[in-house]
Design a protein around this motif. Structure first.
Motif, PDB file in Angstrom:
ATOM      1  N   TRP A 144      49.117  32.163  33.197  1.00 27.75           N
ATOM      2  CA  TRP A 144      47.737  31.797  33.537  1.00 27.75           C
ATOM      3  C   TRP A 144      47.554  32.020  35.032  1.00 27.75           C
ATOM      4  N   ALA A 145      46.319  32.177  35.464  1.00 26.37           N
ATOM      5  CA  ALA A 145      46.069  32.613  36.837  1.00 26.37           C
ATOM      6  C   ALA A 145      44.800  31.980  37.382  1.00 26.37           C
ATOM      7  N   SER A 146      44.641  32.089  38.694  1.00 28.80           N
ATOM      8  CA  SER A 146      43.412  31.596  39.318  1.00 28.80           C
ATOM      9  C   SER A 146      42.300  32.631  39.214  1.00 28.80           C
ATOM     10  N   VAL A 147      42.587  33.866  39.614  1.00 30.36           N
ATOM     11  CA  VAL A 147      41.514  34.854  39.733  1.00 30.36           C
ATOM     12  C   VAL A 147      41.606  35.902  38.624  1.00 30.36           C
ATOM     13  N   PRO A 148      40.499  36.571  38.345  1.00 28.46           N
ATOM     14  CA  PRO A 148      40.504  37.656  37.358  1.00 28.46           C
ATOM     15  C   PRO A 148      41.269  38.863  37.894  1.00 28.46           C
ATOM     16  N   PRO A 149      41.399  39.940  37.116  1.00 30.81           N
ATOM     17  CA  PRO A 149      42.101  41.125  37.612  1.00 30.81           C
ATOM     18  C   PRO A 149      41.535  41.619  38.946  1.00 30.81           C
ATOM     19  N   TRP A 150      42.412  42.206  39.756  1.00 31.93           N
ATOM     20  CA  TRP A 150      42.012  42.635  41.102  1.00 31.93           C
ATOM     21  C   TRP A 150      40.802  43.575  41.071  1.00 31.93           C
ATOM     22  N   ASN A 151      40.744  44.469  40.088  1.00 36.02           N
ATOM     23  CA  ASN A 151      39.629  45.419  40.092  1.00 36.02           C
ATOM     24  C   ASN A 151      38.297  44.730  39.807  1.00 36.02           C
ATOM     25  N   MET A 203      37.124  21.045  43.430  1.00 35.75           N
ATOM     26  CA  MET A 203      37.346  22.033  44.483  1.00 35.75           C
ATOM     27  C   MET A 203      36.620  23.347  44.212  1.00 35.75           C
ATOM     28  N   LEU A 204      36.212  23.584  42.978  1.00 34.69           N
ATOM     29  CA  LEU A 204      35.572  24.838  42.599  1.00 34.69           C
ATOM     30  C   LEU A 204      34.076  24.643  42.418  1.00 34.69           C
ATOM     31  N   SER A 205      33.359  25.750  42.340  1.00 33.31           N
ATOM     32  CA  SER A 205      31.909  25.696  42.148  1.00 33.31           C
ATOM     33  C   SER A 205      31.540  25.533  40.679  1.00 33.31           C
ATOM     34  N   HIS A 206      32.534  25.429  39.803  1.00 35.72           N
ATOM     35  CA  HIS A 206      32.293  25.339  38.367  1.00 35.72           C
ATOM     36  C   HIS A 206      33.447  24.584  37.720  1.00 35.72           C
ATOM     37  N   LEU A 207      33.302  24.235  36.450  1.00 39.86           N
ATOM     38  CA  LEU A 207      34.357  23.570  35.696  1.00 39.86           C
ATOM     39  C   LEU A 207      35.369  24.603  35.202  1.00 39.86           C
ATOM     40  N   THR A 228      37.883  26.277  32.513  1.00 37.67           N
ATOM     41  CA  THR A 228      38.224  26.506  31.115  1.00 37.67           C
ATOM     42  C   THR A 228      39.271  27.615  31.058  1.00 37.67           C
ATOM     43  N   LEU A 229      40.342  27.383  30.305  1.00 40.23           N
ATOM     44  CA  LEU A 229      41.404  28.379  30.143  1.00 40.23           C
ATOM     45  C   LEU A 229      41.692  28.556  28.662  1.00 40.23           C
ATOM     46  N   THR A 230      41.751  29.804  28.224  1.00 46.01           N
ATOM     47  CA  THR A 230      42.104  30.111  26.840  1.00 46.01           C
ATOM     48  C   THR A 230      43.047  31.312  26.828  1.00 46.01           C
ATOM     49  N   ASP A 231      43.603  31.626  25.673  1.00 46.65           N
ATOM     50  CA  ASP A 231      44.446  32.815  25.557  1.00 46.65           C
ATOM     51  C   ASP A 231      43.653  34.083  25.850  1.00 46.65           C
ATOM     52  N   ASP A 232      42.362  34.073  25.554  1.00 46.85           N
ATOM     53  CA  ASP A 232      41.521  35.255  25.792  1.00 46.85           C
ATOM     54  C   ASP A 232      40.968  35.297  27.212  1.00 46.85           C
ATOM     55  N   LYS A 233      40.959  34.154  27.899  1.00 45.48           N
ATOM     56  CA  LYS A 233      40.493  34.091  29.290  1.00 45.48           C
ATOM     57  C   LYS A 233      41.505  33.251  30.081  1.00 45.48           C
ATOM     58  N   PRO A 234      42.611  33.887  30.465  1.00 47.75           N
ATOM     59  CA  PRO A 234      43.704  33.140  31.095  1.00 47.75           C
ATOM     60  C   PRO A 234      43.567  32.966  32.606  1.00 47.75           C
ATOM     61  N   TYR A 235      42.378  33.026  33.140  1.00 47.82           N
ATOM     62  CA  TYR A 235      42.135  32.752  34.566  1.00 47.82           C
ATOM     63  C   TYR A 235      40.970  31.778  34.659  1.00 47.82           C
ATOM     64  N   PHE A 236      40.876  31.070  35.803  1.00 45.32           N
ATOM     65  CA  PHE A 236      39.877  30.001  35.859  1.00 45.32           C
ATOM     66  C   PHE A 236      38.827  30.151  36.952  1.00 45.32           C
ATOM     67  N   VAL A 237      38.982  31.062  37.889  1.00 43.19           N
ATOM     68  CA  VAL A 237      37.966  31.248  38.936  1.00 43.19           C
ATOM     69  C   VAL A 237      36.915  32.225  38.428  1.00 43.19           C
ATOM     70  N   ASP A 238      35.687  31.758  38.295  1.00 44.16           N
ATOM     71  CA  ASP A 238      34.613  32.575  37.731  1.00 44.16           C
ATOM     72  C   ASP A 238      33.654  33.124  38.775  1.00 44.16           C
ATOM     73  N   ASP A 239      33.665  32.536  39.985  1.00 39.37           N
ATOM     74  CA  ASP A 239      32.668  32.904  41.001  1.00 39.37           C
ATOM     75  C   ASP A 239      33.307  33.547  42.225  1.00 39.37           C
ATOM     76  N   MET A 240      32.634  34.550  42.750  1.00 42.55           N
ATOM     77  CA  MET A 240      33.011  35.184  44.015  1.00 42.55           C
ATOM     78  C   MET A 240      32.363  34.434  45.169  1.00 42.55           C
ATOM     79  N   PRO A 274      28.122  31.056  45.732  1.00 40.08           N
ATOM     80  CA  PRO A 274      28.945  31.466  44.586  1.00 40.08           C
ATOM     81  C   PRO A 274      28.202  32.409  43.656  1.00 40.08           C
ATOM     82  N   THR A 275      28.830  33.559  43.377  1.00 36.62           N
ATOM     83  CA  THR A 275      28.226  34.608  42.545  1.00 36.62           C
ATOM     84  C   THR A 275      29.217  34.991  41.450  1.00 36.62           C
ATOM     85  N   PRO A 276      28.796  35.050  40.181  1.00 36.08           N
ATOM     86  CA  PRO A 276      29.746  35.357  39.099  1.00 36.08           C
ATOM     87  C   PRO A 276      30.438  36.702  39.301  1.00 36.08           C
TER      88      PRO A 276
END
Length: 441
Positions: free
Chosen positions: A167-174, A394-398, A400-412, A428-430
């Motif tokens: 599991w991770a904080s941020v989505p893929p680098w790209n 600490m984040l701008s949102h709540l 949620t972690l799942t097997d299909d979405k294994p990262y939790f930071v949603d906003d840039m 904060p921008t999605p």
């Protein structure tokens, strides 16, 4: 003659037998005495053990407190250790069970994470932390085999297993790269399309994951992609790579680098006068903090943009009014443990604190599900990947972690160096979703 000889031998044997019997009697008495002593000692030890908790919760932290990545990964890992220390001191651990947070310094050589993982497995760890992608890749098969979930900072295509163990904080680098390009395109004032280039330090995650699908994304939104350059992690000069990219006339250069190589890039870009030629720069999340600015000098870093995951340690919340109350707790205890005022902290301390808080929440729910005697890595994994709407403060949102979405930071979050200070410039921008870039998680 033979009778006298036999009688003589018989008397000798009898005498010897009596001596042996006496010797064994003494040995027997000694063993009884030793047994009584051991009984007293072990009885006292057992009474002490009975007063202790059933067991500890073991967590393994792989950090880089030395080497090229120390300025980033060092405080990141330290923030994680500090949060677990805070839980032990203020709450007695998790649900009253103390946490044993083990650590291992990989010296910025992430292949050593394999040794660290084996050490943590032997100690009974139920959760591990790593902070750079090569460390995650190095032990990915081992996490699945040994059934220990791993926090790996960023997720990438290929890290997905069934079930998911990373599991991770941020989505893929790209996704982060594309999100910044999208923002820059929307804020581009000229009639011609903006031109983008990319610089990565010599890390597979930066070189390949960071630009996967980016040229196609640029074509899709009307941006011109001019190419990329790779610089060594251990480097003292990046002039050749920067000048080669500058010759392609980019308007923006997105830089995927951290710690010492990023310092060299910033200094070289200033020395070569690239900003004066109209080239603007943005760094990958959390790469530029006060330590970097103080090292490069404020003038060299002036005008650089950087993505963020969390507010700065001294901020109360986000641009736009969203509060982050846990930042005040983090400030208090980092000052207590490290003697650092908020302005002296690295931006990585709160990141480490936040990921530890999410991991601790997973352990807490696993304890409620199975109890301390049945707590395993799999139980923690199941709890982490069923996290729903958890408030870190600490984040701008709540979260949620799942097997299909294994990262939790949603906003840039987007910040800029202005007169030596790193200030927020975009609320904060999605983030662009992985599916938009053809990434499968």
């Amino acid at each position: 003659m033979s009778t006298r000889q036999n009688n003589g031998k018989g008397r000798g044997i009898g005498k010897f037998s009596m001596e042996v019997r006496k010797m064994w009697k003494k040995v027997g008495l000694a063993l009884v005495a030793v047994g009584l002593c051991l009984t007293l000692i072990l009885g006292a030890a057992i009474s002490v053990c009975e007063a202790r908790p059933a067991r500890e919760i073991v967590v393994g932290v792989r950090g880089s407190w030395t080497g090229a990545l120390v300025d980033a990964v060092g405080p990141y890992a330290s923030g994680t250790l500090d949060y677990f220390r805070y839980l032990n001191e203020t709450q007695g651990g998790i649900n009253g069970v103390p946490i044993k947070a083990m650590w291992y310094d990989n010296h910025s050589e992430t292949t050593k994470d394999i040794f660290a993982h084996k050490r943590f497995v032997a100690a009974g760890a139920v959760l591990e932390y790593s902070y750079v992608a090569p460390g995650t890749w190095a032990t990915l098969p081992l996490q699945e085999r040994d059934e220990i979930p791993l926090f790996g900072n960023n997720i990438a295509e290929g890290m997905n297993t069934t079930p998911q163990w990373v599991w991770a904080s941020v989505p893929p680098w790209n996704c982060m790269h594309a999100s910044f390009i999208s923002w820059a395109k929307e804020n581009w004032a000229e009639e011609r399309p903006p031109r983008f280039g990319y610089v990565a330090y010599n890390d597979p995650a930066a070189i390949f994951e960071g630009r996967e699908g980016i040229s196609e994304f640029c074509n899709k939104i009307g941006v011109e992609w001019v190419g990329h350059e790779v610089v060594p992690i251990l480097t003292i000069d990046t002039s050749t790579e920067l000048l080669r990219l500058a010759a392609k006339k980019p308007d923006w250069v997105y830089v995927h680098s951290y710690a010492s190589p990023l310092v060299v890039i910033i200094k070289d870009a200033a020395r070569l006068g690239l900003r004066e030629e109209g080239i603007r720069f943005c760094s990958t999340p959390q790469a530029i903090d006060e330590i970097v600015v103080n090292t490069t000098g404020a003038a060299a870093a002036e005008g650089w943009y950087t993505l963020r995951v969390l507010p700065s340690p001294w901020e109360e919340g986000f641009l736009g009014g969203i509060k982050a109350p846990e930042m005040a707790v983090e400030r208090e205890y980092i000052k207590k443990y490290r003697g650092l005022e908020p302005e002296e902290q690295s931006e990585w301390f709160p990141c480490g604190w936040g990921v530890a808080k999410i991991g601790a929440e997973g352990i807490r729910r696993a304890l409620e599900n199975v109890g301390i005697e049945n707590l395993t890595g799999r139980a923690v994994r199941d709890a982490i990947f069923s996290t729903k709407d958890f408030d870190t403060g600490m984040l701008s949102h709540l979260v949620t972690l799942t097997d299909d979405k294994p990262y939790f930071v949603d906003d840039m979050l987007l910040y800029q160096v202005q007169q030596g200070k790193i200030v927020p410039v975009v609320p904060p921008t999605p983030y662009i979703l992985p599916s938009e870039l053809g990434v499968r998680l």
